[in-house]
Design a protein around this motif. Structure first.
Motif, PDB file in Angstrom:
ATOM      1  N   ASN A  53       0.338  -1.130  -0.278  1.00  0.00           N
ATOM      2  CA  ASN A  53      -0.374  -0.085   0.048  1.00  0.00           C
ATOM      3  C   ASN A  53       0.341   1.104   0.002  1.00  0.00           C
ATOM      4  O   ASN A  53       0.497   2.310  -0.303  1.00  0.00           O
ATOM      5  N   LEU A  54       2.431   1.458  -0.066  1.00  0.00           N
ATOM      6  CA  LEU A  54       2.593   2.221  -0.030  1.00  0.00           C
ATOM      7  C   LEU A  54       3.316   3.090  -1.547  1.00  0.00           C
ATOM      8  O   LEU A  54       3.260   2.237  -1.987  1.00  0.00           O
ATOM      9  N   TRP A  55       1.961   4.431  -1.477  1.00  0.00           N
ATOM     10  CA  TRP A  55       2.103   4.539  -3.136  1.00  0.00           C
ATOM     11  C   TRP A  55       2.982   6.055  -2.750  1.00  0.00           C
ATOM     12  O   TRP A  55       3.359   6.030  -4.010  1.00  0.00           O
ATOM     13  N   GLN A  56       3.238   6.453  -2.187  1.00  0.00           N
ATOM     14  CA  GLN A  56       4.386   7.671  -1.760  1.00  0.00           C
ATOM     15  C   GLN A  56       5.458   8.154  -1.577  1.00  0.00           C
ATOM     16  O   GLN A  56       5.650   7.454  -0.097  1.00  0.00           O
ATOM     17  N   ILE A  57       6.823   8.677  -1.486  1.00  0.00           N
ATOM     18  CA  ILE A  57       7.674   8.910  -0.899  1.00  0.00           C
ATOM     19  C   ILE A  57       8.014  10.022  -1.218  1.00  0.00           C
ATOM     20  O   ILE A  57       7.892  10.490  -2.002  1.00  0.00           O
ATOM     21  N   ARG A  58       8.250  10.580  -0.564  1.00  0.00           N
ATOM     22  CA  ARG A  58       9.079  11.769  -0.598  1.00  0.00           C
ATOM     23  C   ARG A  58      10.158  12.666   0.033  1.00  0.00           C
ATOM     24  O   ARG A  58      10.210  12.186   1.486  1.00  0.00           O
ATOM     25  N   THR A  78       3.383   5.173  -6.684  1.00  0.00           N
ATOM     26  CA  THR A  78       2.860   5.558  -8.093  1.00  0.00           C
ATOM     27  C   THR A  78       3.044   7.349  -7.759  1.00  0.00           C
ATOM     28  O   THR A  78       3.066   7.715  -9.001  1.00  0.00           O
ATOM     29  N   SER A  79       4.205   7.587  -6.566  1.00  0.00           N
ATOM     30  CA  SER A  79       4.608   8.897  -6.409  1.00  0.00           C
ATOM     31  C   SER A  79       5.899   8.935  -6.276  1.00  0.00           C
ATOM     32  O   SER A  79       6.125   8.597  -5.067  1.00  0.00           O
ATOM     33  N   VAL A  80       7.652   9.512  -6.558  1.00  0.00           N
ATOM     34  CA  VAL A  80       8.209   9.297  -5.970  1.00  0.00           C
ATOM     35  C   VAL A  80       8.962  10.468  -5.931  1.00  0.00           C
ATOM     36  O   VAL A  80       9.024  10.549  -7.178  1.00  0.00           O
ATOM     37  N   THR A  81       9.291  11.157  -5.010  1.00  0.00           N
ATOM     38  CA  THR A  81      10.546  12.874  -5.721  1.00  0.00           C
ATOM     39  C   THR A  81      11.535  12.089  -4.391  1.00  0.00           C
ATOM     40  O   THR A  81      11.734  12.030  -3.252  1.00  0.00           O
ATOM     41  N   PHE A  82      12.586  12.561  -5.333  1.00  0.00           N
ATOM     42  CA  PHE A  82      14.327  12.521  -4.999  1.00  0.00           C
ATOM     43  C   PHE A  82      15.148  13.485  -5.238  1.00  0.00           C
ATOM     44  O   PHE A  82      14.639  14.108  -7.150  1.00  0.00           O
ATOM     45  N   GLY A  83      15.506  14.345  -4.517  1.00  0.00           N
ATOM     46  CA  GLY A  83      16.544  15.178  -5.889  1.00  0.00           C
ATOM     47  C   GLY A  83      17.323  15.105  -6.097  1.00  0.00           C
ATOM     48  O   GLY A  83      18.007  14.030  -6.292  1.00  0.00           O
ATOM     49  N   ILE A  84      18.423  16.022  -6.936  1.00  0.00           N
ATOM     50  CA  ILE A  84      19.874  15.497  -7.238  1.00  0.00           C
ATOM     51  C   ILE A  84      20.713  15.276  -6.559  1.00  0.00           C
ATOM     52  O   ILE A  84      21.512  14.915  -7.345  1.00  0.00           O
ATOM     53  N   GLY A  85      19.917  15.200  -5.813  1.00  0.00           N
ATOM     54  CA  GLY A  85      21.489  14.742  -5.133  1.00  0.00           C
ATOM     55  C   GLY A  85      21.669  13.161  -5.322  1.00  0.00           C
ATOM     56  O   GLY A  85      22.652  12.219  -4.486  1.00  0.00           O
ATOM     57  N   LEU A  86      20.748  12.453  -5.411  1.00  0.00           N
ATOM     58  CA  LEU A  86      21.491  11.254  -5.463  1.00  0.00           C
ATOM     59  C   LEU A  86      22.142  10.564  -6.355  1.00  0.00           C
ATOM     60  O   LEU A  86      22.180  11.011  -8.040  1.00  0.00           O
ATOM     61  N   GLU A  87      23.054   9.708  -5.687  1.00  0.00           N
ATOM     62  CA  GLU A  87      23.684   9.073  -6.537  1.00  0.00           C
ATOM     63  C   GLU A  87      23.719   7.764  -6.784  1.00  0.00           C
ATOM     64  O   GLU A  87      24.251   7.413  -7.978  1.00  0.00           O
ATOM     65  N   THR A  88      22.978   6.806  -6.073  1.00  0.00           N
ATOM     66  CA  THR A  88      23.139   5.716  -6.424  1.00  0.00           C
ATOM     67  C   THR A  88      22.025   4.866  -5.780  1.00  0.00           C
ATOM     68  O   THR A  88      21.101   4.999  -4.994  1.00  0.00           O
ATOM     69  N   ILE A  89      21.042   4.291  -7.105  1.00  0.00           N
ATOM     70  CA  ILE A  89      20.320   3.588  -6.515  1.00  0.00           C
ATOM     71  C   ILE A  89      20.288   1.981  -6.926  1.00  0.00           C
ATOM     72  O   ILE A  89      21.374   1.494  -8.222  1.00  0.00           O
ATOM     73  N   GLY A  90      20.817   0.984  -5.852  1.00  0.00           N
ATOM     74  CA  GLY A  90      20.715  -0.434  -5.759  1.00  0.00           C
ATOM     75  C   GLY A  90      19.797  -1.261  -7.060  1.00  0.00           C
ATOM     76  O   GLY A  90      18.794  -0.783  -7.958  1.00  0.00           O
ATOM     77  N   ASN A  91      20.597  -2.363  -7.427  1.00  0.00           N
ATOM     78  CA  ASN A  91      19.833  -3.260  -7.814  1.00  0.00           C
ATOM     79  C   ASN A  91      17.884  -2.939  -7.386  1.00  0.00           C
ATOM     80  O   ASN A  91      18.319  -3.860  -6.330  1.00  0.00           O
ATOM     81  N   TYR A  92      17.463  -3.663  -8.381  1.00  0.00           N
ATOM     82  CA  TYR A  92      15.845  -4.057  -8.162  1.00  0.00           C
ATOM     83  C   TYR A  92      15.615  -3.037  -7.013  1.00  0.00           C
ATOM     84  O   TYR A  92      14.319  -3.592  -6.173  1.00  0.00           O
ATOM     85  N   ALA A  93      15.977  -1.670  -7.358  1.00  0.00           N
ATOM     86  CA  ALA A  93      15.058  -0.636  -5.881  1.00  0.00           C
ATOM     87  C   ALA A  93      13.835  -1.317  -5.774  1.00  0.00           C
ATOM     88  O   ALA A  93      13.214  -0.652  -5.325  1.00  0.00           O
ATOM     89  N   PHE A  94      13.477  -1.292  -7.326  1.00  0.00           N
ATOM     90  CA  PHE A  94      11.974  -0.111  -7.572  1.00  0.00           C
ATOM     91  C   PHE A  94      10.813  -1.046  -8.274  1.00  0.00           C
ATOM     92  O   PHE A  94       9.851  -1.281  -8.954  1.00  0.00           O
ATOM     93  N   THR A  95      11.471  -2.610  -8.325  1.00  0.00           N
ATOM     94  CA  THR A  95      11.415  -3.610  -8.460  1.00  0.00           C
ATOM     95  C   THR A  95      10.009  -4.350  -7.968  1.00  0.00           C
ATOM     96  O   THR A  95       9.713  -4.881  -7.007  1.00  0.00           O
TER      97      THR A  95
END
Length: 109
Positions: A53-58, A78-95
């Motif tokens: 049921n987690l649909w929004q991350i801010r 359904t809603s994800v907001t991360f800033g320009i400081g994001l450097e690394t997204i690990g494997n399968y982070a949003f799979t």
């Protein structure tokens, strides 16, 4: 932050929290929204895994540097907001998000 059982619908992570530990909100069935403070630098492995049921991350700024493996897998994003400081997204982070197209990176209509 580390919780063993989570039965909440919205989580605003405390200020001065530097990260969300591995599996903190694992299988949090009722969690639907997360707000991360300016101090938060990372989201650990499987931190929110299996929270359908987690649909929004801010985030409140550009502080997040790392989103680790499987951090948001098997959620209802359904809603994800991360800033320009994001450097690394690990494997399968949003799979395997029920509302997220893993091939195109778009939200399913």
């Amino acid at each position: 932050i580390k919780n063993s059982l989570v039965d909440i619908d919205t989580s605003t992570i405390r200020s001065n929290t530097v990260g969300v530990a591995d599996s903190t909100f694992y299988n949090a069935q009722s969690l639907n929204k997360v707000v991360l403070p300016q101090s938060c630098r990372y989201i650990g492995k499987a931190a929110f895994y299996g929270s359908p049921n987690l649909w929004q991350i801010r985030t409140l700024d550009n502080s997040i540097k790392l989103i680790d493996e499987y951090a948001f897998s098997n959620c209802g994003i359904t809603s994800v907001t991360f800033g320009i400081g994001l450097e690394t997204i690990g494997n399968y982070a949003f799979t395997d998000n029920i509302n997220f197209d893993n091939k195109t990176g778009e939200i399913k209509k």
